[in-house]
Design an enzyme around this catalytic site. Structure first.
Site, mmCIF file in Angstrom:
data_model
loop_
_atom_site.group_PDB
_atom_site.id
_atom_site.type_symbol
_atom_site.label_atom_id
_atom_site.label_comp_id
_atom_site.label_asym_id
_atom_site.label_seq_id
_atom_site.Cartn_x
_atom_site.Cartn_y
_atom_site.Cartn_z
ATOM 1 N N ARG A 1 1.359 11.342 -1.346
ATOM 2 C CA ARG A 1 2.185 10.167 -1.049
ATOM 3 C C ARG A 1 1.473 9.228 -0.082
ATOM 4 O O ARG A 1 1.426 8.015 -0.294
ATOM 5 C CB ARG A 1 3.518 10.591 -0.434
ATOM 6 C CG ARG A 1 4.343 9.401 -0.003
ATOM 7 C CD ARG A 1 5.753 9.775 0.265
ATOM 8 N NE ARG A 1 5.962 10.157 1.652
ATOM 9 C CZ ARG A 1 7.074 9.895 2.316
ATOM 10 N NH1 ARG A 1 8.066 9.285 1.719
ATOM 11 N NH2 ARG A 1 7.209 10.261 3.549
ATOM 12 N N CYS B 1 6.802 10.732 7.526
ATOM 13 C CA CYS B 1 5.684 11.056 6.639
ATOM 14 C C CYS B 1 5.167 12.466 6.866
ATOM 15 O O CYS B 1 4.245 12.898 6.185
ATOM 16 C CB CYS B 1 4.540 10.070 6.845
ATOM 17 S SG CYS B 1 5.040 8.367 6.753
#
Lengths: 234, 301
Positions: free
Chosen positions: B251, B205
């Protein structure tokens, strides 16, 4: 060939391409053959968890805690070759603690790179400083070791670490690459080891002394063969 | 093999080259040279290719790399007419440099340093082409070469040094936005506590890998736009990095909302992949929007 019409002394286009292509093919085939010879030599378990004692001098293993290790997914993606890691937490009666990590694997598996304290601690969010090579005095002989200091928020860890390839001390710089190359060149089964000890506390000589004595006690508890493998000294 | 005789440009003057041939025809005469070079590069890349296929490139984070290579090859193919036989341009120096590059490559294969292995293959390909065709055509495909460079995996120590600060930044920014919209959010390091859920901002991430794949796709976009202005091109390239970090924050936000309103299973399942695609679309859309704004402002193409 189109180059056939060229004037004397003119090295044609196709000829140049064949020379360059041939050179690259030779380099590619050569490194393919040499690395295939080495790649076939798998390193197998040396029973590391049995070699590293649970009691080291005045230190006793505390199974309730574990040291800082590389991210598991990172270990998986970088290194699919065989690797064994022992990571233990030791306590002394006076409350002092030492975290020990010993990793064993192929010299070229990436194991030495991801367990290298500077990389491993940085990846876990620590800031690494004051990293320098020093000759660690042990009861047997000197060991070329890296001393460094890692900080993350409130947590401070003085660290001492070294590596061996085929029972030779390598350090972490270019000499490690040379030993890796030598290991690949011989095409034999060669073990690589990384030893790392750390404690919790400030960047003071007393803390590095503590680690030095712990590592000395560790080496004392090994057989000469094990010492050669783990520290490059008999 | 072509048996048609033609005049090589051995007079050294560009004006004396036969001008009746189309670029494609001229390229056709180079076919043998091209085959010889491609074969050489293929053999050089055998071991590294095998390692990538079984290792890094088979992981999710690096799956974009082969696409970049194909895109870069396409960009070279588009400009294939620039590769013409011209001995006055052929670089002997390039052949001399090729030797140590190949030696370093062999060493990197033996000690299994994948970063150096890939980089030296790319460098060897460029220098061998310079030896055959000279530097001028290579300058004309410089952008394609820069695109191909994105195939090189970053060294582990660099990844380690960049990933954590990026993860922290993404976690901080996402937490900030979530608390601004009134969500019950707490953060501890890279752990975001949202209501009853805990979201761990993992290495993937951090957006480092997605930044790379986005950069590569953007390079292809910029190449296809054929902008002549270096300023325009530079602005677009530099913008890729902040854009992809922002897209990555989006995201994480999307995943936070999905988890909070639809549960953990949704956040970890199909919708996790969906959030990744969303991020890519947002980032690429933002880049094209920036390009559009520059059109409006009249920035030279």
């Amino acid at each position: 060939m189109t180059d056939a019409v060229a004037v004397p002394g003119y090295v044609g286009l196709t000829r140049r391409a064949v020379i360059a292509g041939g050179g690259m093919a030779i380099a590619g085939a050569g490194s393919l053959l040499l690395s295939a010879r080495h790649q076939a030599q798998e390193v197998s378990s040396i029973g590391l968890s049995a070699i590293v004692p649970l009691t080291i001098g005045a230190w006793h293993n505390d199974p309730s805690a574990v040291p800082v290790l590389p991210d598991e997914t990172e270990q998986l993606s970088i290194n699919r070759a065989y690797e064994e890691t022992v990571s233990r937490f030791y306590r002394r009666a006076d409350g002092a603690i030492v975290m020990l990590v010993v990793a064993h694997g192929r010299p070229d598996s990436g194991m030495l790179a991801i367990h290298r304290p500077a990389t491993c601690y940085t990846a876990q969010g620590f800031t690494v400083s004051n990293s320098h090579m020093t000759t660690l005095a042990t009861p047997f002989a000197g060991v070329e070791a890296d001393e460094l200091f890692a900080v993350r928020d409130e947590r401070q860890e003085p660290i001492v670490s070294w590596t061996t390839i085929g029972g030779r001390q390598t350090g972490f710089g270019i000499s490690q690459k040379v030993e890796q190359l030598r290991a690949a060149w011989t095409g034999k089964r060669i073990d690589a080891i990384l030893v790392r000890a750390s404690t919790i506390g400030p960047d003071t000589p007393a803390n590095y002394d503590l680690l030095k004595h712990f590592l000395g006690d560790l080496l004392r508890g090994l057989t000469p063969q094990q010492r050669q493998l783990l520290a490059g000294i008999a | 093999m072509s048996s048609v005789p033609y005049l090589p440009a051995n007079t050294g003057l560009d004006t004396n080259r036969p001008v009746i041939q189309t670029p494609t025809e001229r390229f056709g005469q180079n076919r043998l040279a091209l085959v010889a070079l491609m074969l050489g590069i293929a053999v050089l890349a055998l071991r590294t290719g095998e390692r990538l296929a079984n290792g890094l490139w088979s992981t999710e984070e690096y799956a974009y790399s082969p696409m970049i290579l194909i895109a870069a090859l396409y960009l070279v193919w588009r400009k294939r007419h620039v590769f013409i036989d011209d001995r006055s341009r052929a670089s002997i120096v390039a052949a001399v440099v090729l030797v140590p590059v190949l030696a370093v490559h062999a060493i990197s294969v033996l000690i299994n340093n994948i970063t150096v292995s890939v980089a030296t293959i790319l460098i060897a390909a460029v220098f061998s082409a310079a030896f055959v065709w000279g530097w001028r055509p290579l300058r004309k495909v410089g952008f394609a070469i820069a695109t191909a460079a994105f195939c090189t995996p970053l060294p582990g120590s660099v990844v380690a040094a960049i990933t954590f600060p990026l993860k922290m930044f993404v976690s901080r920014a996402a937490t900030k936005v979530l608390s601004l919209v009134g969500m019950p959010v707490e953060r501890q390091g890279v752990m975001i506590e949202l209501g009853n859920y805990r979201l761990l901002v993992a290495d993937a991430c951090s957006g480092l890998q997605s930044m790379f794949s986005l950069a590569a796709v953007s390079m292809v976009y910029i190449a296809l736009m054929d902008y002549r202005s270096p300023i325009r091109t530079s602005i677009l390239i530099v913008a890729i990095f902040p854009i992809s970090v922002m897209a990555n924050v989006i995201r994480v936000l999307a995943l936070a909302f999905i988890t909070y309103f639809m549960g953990d299973a949704a956040g970890q399942g199909f919708l996790h992949g969906f959030a990744g695609i969303l991020m890519f679309a947002v980032a690429f859309g933002a880049l094209m929007m920036l390009d559009g704004i520059m059109n409006r402002l009249g920035v030279a193409e």
